[in-house]
Design a protein around this motif. Structure first.
Motif, short mmCIF file in Angstrom:
data_model
loop_
_atom_site.label_atom_id
_atom_site.label_comp_id
_atom_site.label_asym_id
_atom_site.label_seq_id
_atom_site.Cartn_x
_atom_site.Cartn_y
_atom_site.Cartn_z
N GLU A 1 0.82 -1.21 0.00
CA GLU A 1 0.00 0.00 0.00
C GLU A 1 0.86 1.26 0.00
OE1 GLU A 1 -3.42 2.12 2.80
OE2 GLU A 1 -2.61 0.16 3.32
N HIS A 2 1.97 1.26 0.75
CA HIS A 2 2.77 2.49 0.83
C HIS A 2 4.12 2.39 0.12
CE1 HIS A 2 5.38 0.74 3.98
NE2 HIS A 2 4.28 0.23 4.48
N SER A 3 4.58 1.18 -0.21
CA SER A 3 5.89 1.04 -0.86
C SER A 3 5.80 0.60 -2.32
CB SER A 3 6.75 0.03 -0.09
OG SER A 3 6.99 0.48 1.22
N GLY A 4 4.60 0.21 -2.74
CA GLY A 4 4.42 -0.20 -4.13
C GLY A 4 4.51 -1.71 -4.31
N TRP A 5 3.83 -2.19 -5.35
CA TRP A 5 3.75 -3.63 -5.60
C TRP A 5 5.04 -4.20 -6.18
CZ3 TRP A 5 -0.45 -6.25 -3.87
CH2 TRP A 5 -1.57 -5.48 -3.52
N THR B 1 8.68 -6.05 -0.84
CA THR B 1 7.28 -6.46 -0.97
C THR B 1 7.18 -7.77 -1.76
OG1 THR B 1 6.53 -4.16 -0.94
CG2 THR B 1 5.00 -5.79 -1.82
N VAL B 2 7.85 -7.82 -2.89
CA VAL B 2 7.84 -9.03 -3.72
C VAL B 2 8.43 -10.21 -2.95
CG1 VAL B 2 8.74 -10.11 -5.82
CG2 VAL B 2 7.92 -7.75 -5.88
N GLY B 3 9.54 -9.96 -2.25
CA GLY B 3 10.18 -11.02 -1.46
C GLY B 3 9.27 -11.57 -0.38
N VAL B 4 8.54 -10.69 0.28
CA VAL B 4 7.60 -11.12 1.33
C VAL B 4 6.49 -11.98 0.74
CG1 VAL B 4 5.86 -10.30 2.96
CG2 VAL B 4 8.11 -9.23 2.91
N PHE B 5 5.96 -11.58 -0.42
CA PHE B 5 4.92 -12.37 -1.07
C PHE B 5 5.43 -13.76 -1.47
CE2 PHE B 5 2.47 -8.38 -2.21
CZ PHE B 5 1.38 -8.70 -1.43
N GLY C 1 -8.02 -5.63 0.55
CA GLY C 1 -8.90 -4.54 0.17
C GLY C 1 -8.28 -3.18 0.41
N THR C 2 -7.68 -3.01 1.60
CA THR C 2 -7.07 -1.73 1.92
C THR C 2 -5.92 -1.41 0.97
OG1 THR C 2 -7.64 -2.05 4.25
CG2 THR C 2 -5.98 -0.38 3.76
N ALA C 3 -5.07 -2.40 0.70
CA ALA C 3 -3.89 -2.18 -0.14
C ALA C 3 -4.26 -2.04 -1.62
CB ALA C 3 -2.89 -3.32 0.06
N LEU C 4 -5.03 -3.00 -2.12
CA LEU C 4 -5.33 -3.04 -3.55
C LEU C 4 -6.18 -1.84 -3.98
CD1 LEU C 4 -5.28 -4.55 -6.26
CD2 LEU C 4 -7.30 -5.81 -5.51
N LEU C 5 -7.29 -1.59 -3.29
CA LEU C 5 -8.18 -0.52 -3.70
C LEU C 5 -7.56 0.85 -3.47
CD1 LEU C 5 -11.66 -1.94 -2.59
CD2 LEU C 5 -10.56 -2.04 -4.82
N ASN C 6 -6.75 0.97 -2.40
CA ASN C 6 -6.08 2.25 -2.16
C ASN C 6 -5.06 2.54 -3.26
OD1 ASN C 6 -5.91 4.52 -0.44
ND2 ASN C 6 -3.98 3.79 0.38
N THR C 7 -4.38 1.49 -3.72
CA THR C 7 -3.42 1.66 -4.81
C THR C 7 -4.13 2.09 -6.09
OG1 THR C 7 -1.99 -0.05 -3.87
CG2 THR C 7 -1.65 0.49 -6.18
N ILE C 8 -5.26 1.45 -6.40
CA ILE C 8 -6.04 1.81 -7.59
C ILE C 8 -6.51 3.26 -7.50
CG2 ILE C 8 -8.20 1.36 -8.81
CD1 ILE C 8 -7.84 -1.61 -7.97
N ALA C 9 -7.02 3.65 -6.32
CA ALA C 9 -7.51 5.02 -6.14
C ALA C 9 -6.39 6.04 -6.29
CB ALA C 9 -8.16 5.15 -4.76
#
Length: 509
Positions: free
Chosen positions: A232-236, A241-245, A421-429
């Motif tokens: 949400e704050h560092s980017g996809w 982030t990628v490493g954590v996923f 929801g918080t991360a994905l939709l906030n990124t889209i917005a």
């Protein structure tokens, strides 16, 4: 007496004369856990200033709770199965109260973050124990419908209640009361539970604890929730982030392999793979993505665009709460014993999607009474109607010894859905807002007005995605959930396991 068809649990819980009193204290505890996910949001700016928390670390006040709660839910559910749900419920309440007192008395950043982590950990004990107590205490079809109607309304509307309470406490008292308010809730619920709850002995699980499963599931879920929070704050595309996923996928895959091989798994795969329960977990998780996005966007819209105070913003969510209560306790409860669950869940999600669709028409001067209120009411009616049978079906027909971990899966799907929801939709917005402003910045006469217009455009762009997600939820519910037909086994039912046959009893009048 009406006759019923379909598999049912032993009726020892239904014989408990105190079960309705017990429901009061279980519902009170569930309300405390659910509202705590949002009550701190409104108080956060003031708390950040008082405690000297940096902008870079303020999200950890929310994230610390989400990580501990989401990561430990399966462990908490199995502890309830092994140790006893009543005992786990009471310990969870006492621990949650102590952690809330610590948060209210926080003198610095470390103390606050530690308190939020402890709240999440004890919430992970409390939430599955509460739902599984209902599962083993209410086994008669009509009584179960009423009990889960009340529980579903609280589970769905508690977040909005948290916004109201958080706004009131922050504006008229002090942000610390958003923590202290949990203490009387917890004490009343713990004393009441100790006095009136009597868990059926047959529901206890006497197997050993699956330690590898605990470690893998906890680390995997923590990584998953943290990945979405960080995105949400560092980017996809951020490296960490990628490493954590990737780590989350590896850990959860190892967890599934482990559960298929160990003698006493933390999460028996039959709980997860039975098509009806799987359909509930998946459709509910997706629906929560849309709900969390709405809470976020509507709160910002009302406060920043329309200039509402925290208290007025909280009360602006009342139509959604009323809709959820009516949908869950009236529509869902009255129809649950008459129609298959999917005929409540799928139309409920579609009604919620229709309410969400109305909100795609938001602009700077949208009428609250003409647009926002009816949209919330429709959204609440739909979600309340869908949540109620979903909560019941997610635990119905499960071996009583597995009801704690089955309940934990309901909470896990909601928690992961909320993080997504918080991360994905906030990124889209945010992306839509940036694009809108950059395209119009050159000829803008009023940069502040353009900024607000861009913000609203971003919200409505993300809400369109929420509409689509709710439609997908409805499709999944209709396609996968086949239980509830009189004298008919659901597809995917086990041939030899009574716990896998989860037909809801249908009352014959």
């Amino acid at each position: 007496m009406p006759k019923t068809s379909g598999t049912s649990l032993p009726d020892s819980g239904s014989a408990d004369p105190n079960r309705w009193k017990a429901l009061v204290f279980i519902a009170l505890a569930q309300l405390m856990v659910v509202l705590d996910a949002t009550i701190v949001n409104i108080a956060l700016p003031t708390a950040q200033q008082d405690l000297g928390i940096s902008d870079g670390n303020r999200q950890w006040v929310i994230t610390a709770y989400a990580l501990a709660f989401g990561g430990l839910l399966l462990f908490g559910g199995r502890i309830a199965d092994l140790w006893g749900r009543r005992r786990t419920f009471i310990v969870g309440l006492i621990g949650f109260a102590a952690a809330s007192a610590l948060g209210g008395a926080a003198t610095g950043e470390a103390m606050m973050l530690g308190a939020r982590g402890l709240q999440g950990a004890f919430g992970a004990l409390l939430a599955p124990a509460a739902l599984s107590l209902l599962a083993v205490m209410f086994t008669d079809a009509k009584e179960r419908a009423k009990a889960f109607g009340i529980y579903g309304a609280i589970a769905g509307g508690g977040g909005a209640v948290g916004l109201i309470l958080g706004g009131f406490l922050t504006e008229y008292l002090n942000w610390r009361w958003t923590f202290y308010v949990n203490i009387p809730f917890a004490i009343v619920a713990a004393v009441g539970a100790y006095l009136v709850i009597r868990e059926p002995e047959s529901a206890r699980n006497r197997s050993s604890l699956d330690i590898p499963g605990v470690v893998l599931s906890t680390l995997g879920l923590v990584a998953l929730v943290y990945g979405f929070t960080r995105a949400e704050h560092s980017g996809w595309t951020d490296g960490l982030t990628v490493g954590v996923f990737v780590a989350s996928v590896v850990l959860l895959a190892a967890f599934v392999i482990t559960e298929a091989k160990v003698k006493a798994p933390l999460l028996p795969l039959r709980v997860l793979t039975e098509r009806n329960r799987g359909g509930v977990y998946l459709s509910l998780g997706l629906a929560v993505i849309a709900m969390f996005g709405l809470f976020l966007f509507l709160t910002f819209y009302l406060q920043i665009v329309r200039g509402y105070s925290p208290v007025k913003t909280g009360f602006a969510f009342m139509p959604m709460i009323v809709g959820m209560i009516v949908g869950s306790t009236q529509i869902g409860t009255r129809l649950m014993t008459r129609v298959p669950p999917r005929m409540l869940m799928a139309p409920g999600f579609l009604a919620a999607a229709a309410g969400m669709l109305m909100l795609t028409q938001l602009d700077l001067n949208s009428s609250y009474a003409g647009l926002i209120m009816p949209a919330q009411l429709l959204l609440g009616l739909g979600m309340g109607t869908a949540f109620m049978p979903a909560m019941s079906l997610a635990t119905y027909g499960v071996d009583p010894a597995d009801s704690g971990v089955a309940s934990a899966m309901v909470n896990t799907s909601q928690q992961v859905g909320g993080a997504i929801g918080t991360a994905l939709l906030n990124t889209i917005a945010a992306s839509a807002t940036t694009s809108y402003i950059s395209d119009r910045a050159a000829g803008a006469a009023d940069p502040k007005l353009l900024e607000l217009q861009g913000m609203v455009h971003g919200f409505t762009s993300a809400i369109w995605w929420a509409v689509g997600i709710l439609v997908i939820s409805a499709g999944i519910a209709f396609a996968l959930i086949t239980s509830g037909r009189p004298d008919t086994r659901p597809a995917g039912g086990s041939a030899d396991g009574a716990e896998d046959e989860i037909r809801i009893p249908v009352v014959a009048h």
